[in-house]
Write an enzyme that holds these catalytic residues in place. Structure first.
Site, PDB file in Angstrom:
ATOM      1  CD  GLU A 210       1.373  -1.467  -6.208  1.00 24.19           C
ATOM      2  OE1 GLU A 210       1.856  -1.700  -5.086  1.00 24.19           O
ATOM      3  OE2 GLU A 210       0.172  -1.630  -6.471  1.00 24.19           O
ATOM      4  CE  LYS A 343      -6.003  -0.493  -3.072  1.00 30.42           C
ATOM      5  NZ  LYS A 343      -6.118  -1.872  -3.592  1.00 30.42           N
TER       6      LYS A 343
END
Length: 431
Positions: A210, A343
């Site tokens: 990330e 999500k």
């Protein structure tokens, strides 16, 4: 006159930011308009997430191919939705849910349904000549648009890194700024400053999935300390300009009813002891948010954690709630957590994602729109965060174009809308 009928739906196998296959879908309208979207993919996943369909054929992409999901789009979903109006988002999603017929979308694959669901929204927005965030806002009558506070993952441990730090993500939230652009600048400056702090200590400055650093630090507290040094070095104030946030991803180190911290010399904690350990960190450091502080099945522990910290900081359920309105409702009923991580690939359609967001909002829970560790150039979550006035977005560090694409889209949206940046107003206990 809109020519909103869906005339074709196509999917293909593409690569995500980890070099693994994922699915991209196109929804094509009678007018010639094309909507396109890609499904992301997670590394640390909640056991109750909707199923991401993988082929399992070890001779292709080490078993991670998504040809089956692609075929499901090109055959079953194609048959189901071609001829429908693209403006009926809820009806399109409900048709896929009903056809799939499973609790976790294991027949069609949540990666297949999500890519089509989002592509349909992109096509509908384009057909109406609206920016996607405005189309999403219109779906639920959201009249106020706001710019989200970014939750920036700048230091990694746990499943996102090969190091001795147990807590998966150490993040900064630039709350003391008047615009998203200024907040983003502050985050980027701290990120670069952190690199120099780590370099000075002879630590690794390679980045993880990330975009966060994953140095071999000795403990969780050392990770917090180097971030505080970086904030100070940039001239910002920790605790007023910039707050800290943690994602413990506790399910990853929960074994036989104990929380075992390998980075702390294999120390083991009961639920209440680990909750007290986290409360100790909150007391000592400017932490405003903790995600997945306890295991997804440890509802009793979560209840205790909420009782000691719920009125002071944000307690985010990710693996706990998996963007599922039914599970979130249980959390609301049992007063567990006070925030939900959103999500959309955990649930598999835009409609169900919006259901979870608005259920949370109606019950005073904050909402954090999130990427996954396996991402693409698709920046839909930026529009989702603004179009639902979610308040926060979690989309990684300040490097890697799979992360930065979302930040850049937010900069464009801010320029276009002049929407208010939430800043400190987003959090309990911040003035």
């Amino acid at each position: 006159m809109f020519m909103s009928q869906i005339v074709d739906i196509r999917a293909r196998e593409i690569l995500d930011s980890r070099g693994n296959p994922t699915i991209e879908a196109d929804v094509i309208l009678e007018s010639g308009v094309v909507g396109r979207a890609c499904a992301p993919s997670g590394a640390s996943t909640g056991s109750r997430e909707a199923l991401e369909l993988r082929d399992g054929d070890k001779s292709r992409y080490l078993g991670k191919g998504v040809r089956t999901a692609v075929q499901n789009v090109n055959s079953s979903i194609h048959e189901l939705l071609v001829g429908q109006s693209v403006f009926e988002q809820k009806a399109l999603d409900e048709k896929m849910i009903a056809f799939d017929g499973t609790e976790n979308k294991s027949k069609l694959g949540a990666n297949a349904t999500l890519a089509v669901s989002l592509a349909a929204a992109h096509a509908a927005a384009a057909e109406q000549k609206l920016p996607l965030f405005q189309y999403i806002a219109n779906l639920r009558g959201q009249t106020t648009l706001t710019m989200p506070v970014p939750m920036m993952n700048i230091l990694n441990g746990g499943a996102h890194a090969d190091n001795t730090v147990d807590i998966q993500e150490f993040m900064i939230e630039p709350v003391g700024f008047t615009s998203f652009a200024e907040a983003l600048r502050a985050g980027a400056e701290v990120f670069h400053s952190l690199k120099s702090v780590l370099k000075k200590q002879g630590l690794n400055t390679a980045v993880g999935d990330e975009g966060g650093f994953a140095p071999n630090l000795r403990s969780n507290e050392e990770a917090i300390t180097v971030i505080l040094q970086a904030i100070e070095q940039t001239g910002y104030k920790a605790g007023s300009d910039i707050m800290l946030a943690l994602d413990c991803a506790s399910s990853e180190f929960y074994k036989n009813g104990q929380y075992i911290l390998e980075g702390e010399g294999n120390k083991s904690f009961t639920s209440n002891q680990f909750a007290d350990y986290l409360a100790g960190l909150v007391k000592q450091y400017p932490i405003i948010s903790i995600e997945d502080g306890l295991d997804e099945s440890d509802w009793e522990g979560w209840s205790y954690l909420t009782s000691i910290l719920g009125d002071k900081i944000q307690l985010v359920g990710d693996d706990l709630f998996v963007t599922n309105p039914k599970i979130l409702q249980r959390g609301i009923d049992e007063k567990v957590g006070n925030s939900i991580l959103i999500k959309y690939n955990q649930i598999g359609t835009l409609t169900e994602t919006l259901d979870a967001i608005y259920l949370a909002k109606a019950n005073g829970y904050t909402t954090v729109i999130s990427h996954r560790s396996g991402e693409t150039e698709d920046s839909t979550i930026a529009d989702l965060a603004v179009g639902t006035a979610a308040g926060q977005i979690k989309t990684g560090s300040l490097c890697r174009s799979d992360r930065v694409s979302k930040y850049n889209q937010l900069l464009r949206i801010e320029e276009l809308t002049k929407a208010v940046y939430r800043g400190k107003a987003e959090f309990k206990g911040l003035k």
